[in-house]
Design a protein around this motif. Structure first.
Motif, PDB file in Angstrom:
ATOM      1  N   UNK A 391     -97.611 -29.909  37.511  1.00 18.96           N
ATOM      2  CA  UNK A 391     -96.709 -29.243  36.571  1.00 18.96           C
ATOM      3  C   UNK A 391     -95.583 -28.526  37.305  1.00 18.96           C
ATOM      4  N   UNK A 392     -95.869 -28.028  38.506  1.00 16.73           N
ATOM      5  CA  UNK A 392     -94.856 -27.323  39.293  1.00 16.73           C
ATOM      6  C   UNK A 392     -93.933 -28.302  40.003  1.00 16.73           C
ATOM      7  N   UNK A 393     -94.504 -29.362  40.585  1.00 13.00           N
ATOM      8  CA  UNK A 393     -93.725 -30.243  41.460  1.00 13.00           C
ATOM      9  C   UNK A 393     -93.175 -31.491  40.774  1.00 13.00           C
ATOM     10  N   UNK A 394     -93.668 -31.827  39.589  1.00 14.89           N
ATOM     11  CA  UNK A 394     -93.233 -33.064  38.943  1.00 14.89           C
ATOM     12  C   UNK A 394     -91.733 -33.255  38.936  1.00 14.89           C
ATOM     13  N   UNK A 395     -91.012 -32.293  38.352  1.00 17.55           N
ATOM     14  CA  UNK A 395     -89.560 -32.414  38.245  1.00 17.55           C
ATOM     15  C   UNK A 395     -88.831 -32.000  39.519  1.00 17.55           C
ATOM     16  N   UNK A 396     -89.554 -31.608  40.539  1.00 25.61           N
ATOM     17  CA  UNK A 396     -88.936 -31.389  41.846  1.00 25.61           C
ATOM     18  C   UNK A 396     -88.971 -32.663  42.688  1.00 25.61           C
ATOM     19  N   UNK A 397     -89.740 -33.638  42.240  1.00 24.64           N
ATOM     20  CA  UNK A 397     -89.867 -34.904  42.973  1.00 24.64           C
ATOM     21  C   UNK A 397     -89.081 -36.028  42.329  1.00 24.64           C
ATOM     22  N   UNK A 398     -88.859 -35.957  41.021  1.00 28.50           N
ATOM     23  CA  UNK A 398     -88.180 -37.040  40.308  1.00 28.50           C
ATOM     24  C   UNK A 398     -87.456 -36.481  39.095  1.00 28.50           C
ATOM     25  N   UNK A 399     -86.236 -36.971  38.873  1.00 26.66           N
ATOM     26  CA  UNK A 399     -85.476 -36.601  37.678  1.00 26.66           C
ATOM     27  C   UNK A 399     -84.504 -37.741  37.387  1.00 26.66           C
ATOM     28  N   UNK A 400     -84.007 -37.827  36.165  1.00 26.12           N
ATOM     29  CA  UNK A 400     -83.111 -38.936  35.826  1.00 26.12           C
ATOM     30  C   UNK A 400     -81.758 -38.793  36.501  1.00 26.12           C
ATOM     31  N   UNK A 401     -81.062 -39.906  36.655  1.00 24.29           N
ATOM     32  CA  UNK A 401     -79.760 -39.882  37.319  1.00 24.29           C
ATOM     33  C   UNK A 401     -78.699 -39.195  36.462  1.00 24.29           C
ATOM     34  N   UNK A 402     -78.904 -39.190  35.148  1.00 24.02           N
ATOM     35  CA  UNK A 402     -77.972 -38.522  34.243  1.00 24.02           C
ATOM     36  C   UNK A 402     -78.740 -37.611  33.299  1.00 24.02           C
ATOM     37  N   UNK A 403     -78.234 -36.412  33.100  1.00 25.47           N
ATOM     38  CA  UNK A 403     -78.878 -35.482  32.184  1.00 25.47           C
ATOM     39  C   UNK A 403     -80.168 -34.919  32.741  1.00 25.47           C
ATOM     40  N   UNK A 404     -80.979 -34.388  31.853  1.00 22.24           N
ATOM     41  CA  UNK A 404     -82.256 -33.815  32.243  1.00 22.24           C
ATOM     42  C   UNK A 404     -83.392 -34.586  31.596  1.00 22.24           C
ATOM     43  N   UNK A 405     -84.574 -34.448  32.149  1.00 22.14           N
ATOM     44  CA  UNK A 405     -85.738 -35.149  31.598  1.00 22.14           C
ATOM     45  C   UNK A 405     -86.090 -34.570  30.234  1.00 22.14           C
ATOM     46  N   UNK A 406     -86.390 -35.429  29.292  1.00 23.89           N
ATOM     47  CA  UNK A 406     -86.799 -34.981  27.964  1.00 23.89           C
ATOM     48  C   UNK A 406     -88.235 -34.493  28.014  1.00 23.89           C
ATOM     49  N   UNK A 407     -88.638 -33.812  26.953  1.00 25.96           N
ATOM     50  CA  UNK A 407     -90.011 -33.321  26.870  1.00 25.96           C
ATOM     51  C   UNK A 407     -91.011 -34.458  26.965  1.00 25.96           C
ATOM     52  N   UNK A 408     -90.701 -35.577  26.303  1.00 25.18           N
ATOM     53  CA  UNK A 408     -91.633 -36.706  26.320  1.00 25.18           C
ATOM     54  C   UNK A 408     -91.783 -37.290  27.723  1.00 25.18           C
ATOM     55  N   UNK A 409     -90.746 -37.131  28.566  1.00 23.02           N
ATOM     56  CA  UNK A 409     -90.817 -37.671  29.928  1.00 23.02           C
ATOM     57  C   UNK A 409     -91.700 -36.832  30.833  1.00 23.02           C
ATOM     58  N   UNK A 410     -91.904 -35.565  30.507  1.00 22.05           N
ATOM     59  CA  UNK A 410     -92.681 -34.690  31.381  1.00 22.05           C
ATOM     60  C   UNK A 410     -94.129 -35.127  31.497  1.00 22.05           C
ATOM     61  N   UNK A 411     -94.669 -35.694  30.438  1.00 18.09           N
ATOM     62  CA  UNK A 411     -96.079 -36.110  30.483  1.00 18.09           C
ATOM     63  C   UNK A 411     -96.304 -37.187  31.541  1.00 18.09           C
ATOM     64  N   UNK A 412     -95.573 -38.320  31.512  1.00 16.60           N
ATOM     65  CA  UNK A 412     -95.790 -39.318  32.577  1.00 16.60           C
ATOM     66  C   UNK A 412     -95.367 -38.833  33.965  1.00 16.60           C
ATOM     67  N   UNK A 413     -94.296 -38.038  34.061  1.00 14.65           N
ATOM     68  CA  UNK A 413     -93.868 -37.559  35.378  1.00 14.65           C
ATOM     69  C   UNK A 413     -94.934 -36.675  36.011  1.00 14.65           C
ATOM     70  N   UNK A 414     -95.493 -35.777  35.222  1.00 18.53           N
ATOM     71  CA  UNK A 414     -96.533 -34.891  35.748  1.00 18.53           C
ATOM     72  C   UNK A 414     -97.840 -35.634  35.997  1.00 18.53           C
ATOM     73  N   UNK A 415     -98.149 -36.591  35.134  1.00 18.93           N
ATOM     74  CA  UNK A 415     -99.355 -37.396  35.336  1.00 18.93           C
ATOM     75  C   UNK A 415     -99.256 -38.176  36.639  1.00 18.93           C
ATOM     76  N   UNK A 416     -98.107 -38.783  36.887  1.00 26.79           N
ATOM     77  CA  UNK A 416     -97.889 -39.540  38.124  1.00 26.79           C
ATOM     78  C   UNK A 416     -98.072 -38.638  39.341  1.00 26.79           C
ATOM     79  N   UNK A 417     -97.494 -37.446  39.284  1.00 27.45           N
ATOM     80  CA  UNK A 417     -97.614 -36.505  40.405  1.00 27.45           C
ATOM     81  C   UNK A 417     -99.063 -36.072  40.602  1.00 27.45           C
TER      82      UNK A 417
END
Length: 439
Positions: A391-417
């Motif tokens: 939950x802390x590092x997910x969006x510090x490791x990956x983010x979209x090239x344009x804009x910010x990650x949506x709420x729905x994207x946080x679940x797979x990003x954090x799960x992957x991390x």
């Protein structure tokens, strides 16, 4: 996405009030419901399965589609969660069930108050029609007890009016001196830039227009377009805001950036059992000072700061300020697909994605995840499980090239991390790069 609210009797849409939580620190495997969509509407009960069911809030108002309160991951300059509240999105008071409003605000904040966070309050749009009573405000302040206040690091009030000053005088006897010091008044939106990542905020157009009108009145004309000077070339010793390749070239081919090697080494020796490691913030000025030392190629001795959270914040800041995320923009869409993979095959899919990284990114990621795996192994002491670290590092490791990650994207990003940290040995043991090192 929740179902769009039906038109109320009369065929006209009502003003809307909603709450959109994000990064803040959503759980990697949340209960089914609004968290799986882009927005969570203020009045949707937490346990309702999708599609989210609309509920009448009071007299003639359904679950709203606008967003009065929003929360986003890591929007301030220290990576702390930012919650914004916009009065212009508040419906008339007689249409609101204020008791349920308070309950849902508490429910939503409960997901984030374990970590440091900040609030931006846009005052414009609060009128006699939608202004809550003083009694309700007093009740709300009492309801938000120490649990909510201790990790609130700043409350920014944008476009304050005389009403705010009157309120302050009324509530001053009830407000602690310590909490009062967290409040900052900002007359213009531009004042926010020195505190957080302004361009990532979702500010209502009404607030932006009001800000332009205020500036126009001040100067007698609309504000001129601000010319931004071209960026300065980075220093030879620069480490923040430059690519991994640049750091490697300037450090005799070393694969691991010095700032990452030094922070992780220090935390490994002195921070593995610190409760809440990576969850706490540090003085913004101190972080800027440390960054400046690193960028100038000077020695940093973390013992001089007497705060274990400073190297932790520096590490997160380094990752967040890379021009391209460590996991690369190309991996963003494949990572989002991790939730559609059968559970038993997800680790294999993680390995496939990771092994497709450029060699340098792979080496640095392996070094970092190896350390985070160590931290998770001490979770009985530090309370930082693989899920918490994700939950802390997910969006510090990956983010979209344009804009910010949506709420729905946080679940797979954090799960992957989380999978990377939990199954570190399985995922990284089959690829070794010449010259790689581990903490």
């Amino acid at each position: 996405m929740a179902d769009a609210p039906a038109l109320p009797p009369g065929g006209r849409r009502r003003p809307a009030l909603g709450l959109r939580p994000s990064s803040g620190r959503p759980q990697v495997r949340p209960a089914p419901g609004p968290a799986a969509g882009r927005e969570k509407h203020l009045w949707c009960p937490p346990a309702v399965p999708p599609p989210v069911q609309s509920r009448w809030l009071g007299t003639g108002v359904k679950a709203p589609s606008g967003a009065a309160a929003r929360a986003f991951e890591g929007d301030d300059n220290s990576g702390r969660k930012v919650i914004t509240f916009s009065c212009c999105r508040m419906p008339p008071s007689h249409q609101l069930n204020h008791t349920r409003l308070l309950e849902y605000l508490k429910y939503t904040l409960d997901q984030y108050v374990e970590n440091d966070y900040m609030v931006v309050y846009f005052h414009y749009g609060l009128k006699s029609l939608n202004k809550p009573s003083l009694k309700w405000l007093q009740t709300a302040y009492k309801e938000f007890d120490r649990k909510y206040k201790k990790n609130l690091k700043a409350l920014y009030v944008v476009h304050p009016t005389n009403f705010i000053k009157i309120l302050w005088n009324i509530f001053k006897p009830l407000i602690s001196h310590k909490f009062g010091k967290k409040i900052t008044y900002l007359n213009y939106l531009s004042d926010l830039r020195e505190h957080l990542k302004y361009d990532q905020l979702h500010i209502p157009q009404e607030v932006i227009q009001h800000d332009e009108n205020l500036r126009g009145k001040q100067k007698g004309k609309l504000p001129p377009v601000v010319k931004i000077p071209p960026p300065r070339p980075p220093l030879p010793t620069q480490q923040f805001g430059v690519s991994l390749q640049y750091i490697k070239d300037k450090n005799k081919g070393e694969l691991i950036p010095p700032v990452m090697k030094e922070t992780i080494s220090y935390l490994k020796r002195k921070g593995l059992q610190v409760e809440g490691l990576f969850r706490r913030s540090a003085s913004v000025q101190t972080i800027k000072d440390v960054q400046k030392l690193y960028n100038q190629g000077k020695t940093v001795n973390f013992d001089d700061y007497h705060d274990i959270h400073i190297p932790a914040v520096i590490l997160k800041t380094f990752l967040r300020e890379l021009p391209q995320p460590l996991l690369t923009f190309e991996c963003y869409d494949p990572i989002l697909g991790i939730t559609s993979v059968e559970s038993s095959l997800r680790v294999t899919r993680c390995k496939q994605i990771i092994h497709g990284l450029p060699e340098h990114n792979y080496v640095v990621l392996k070094y970092l995840i190896c350390f985070l795996h160590m931290v998770s192994q001490e979770s009985i002491y530090n309370r930082m499980t693989a899920s918490s670290l994700a939950c802390v590092f997910g969006l510090n490791l990956i983010w979209p090239s344009k804009g910010t990650a949506s709420l729905s994207a946080l679940v797979p990003l954090n799960l992957f991390t989380e999978l990377l940290i939990d199954f570190y040995i399985n995922i990284f043991n089959s690829r070794t790069v010449p010259g790689e090192i581990l903490p």
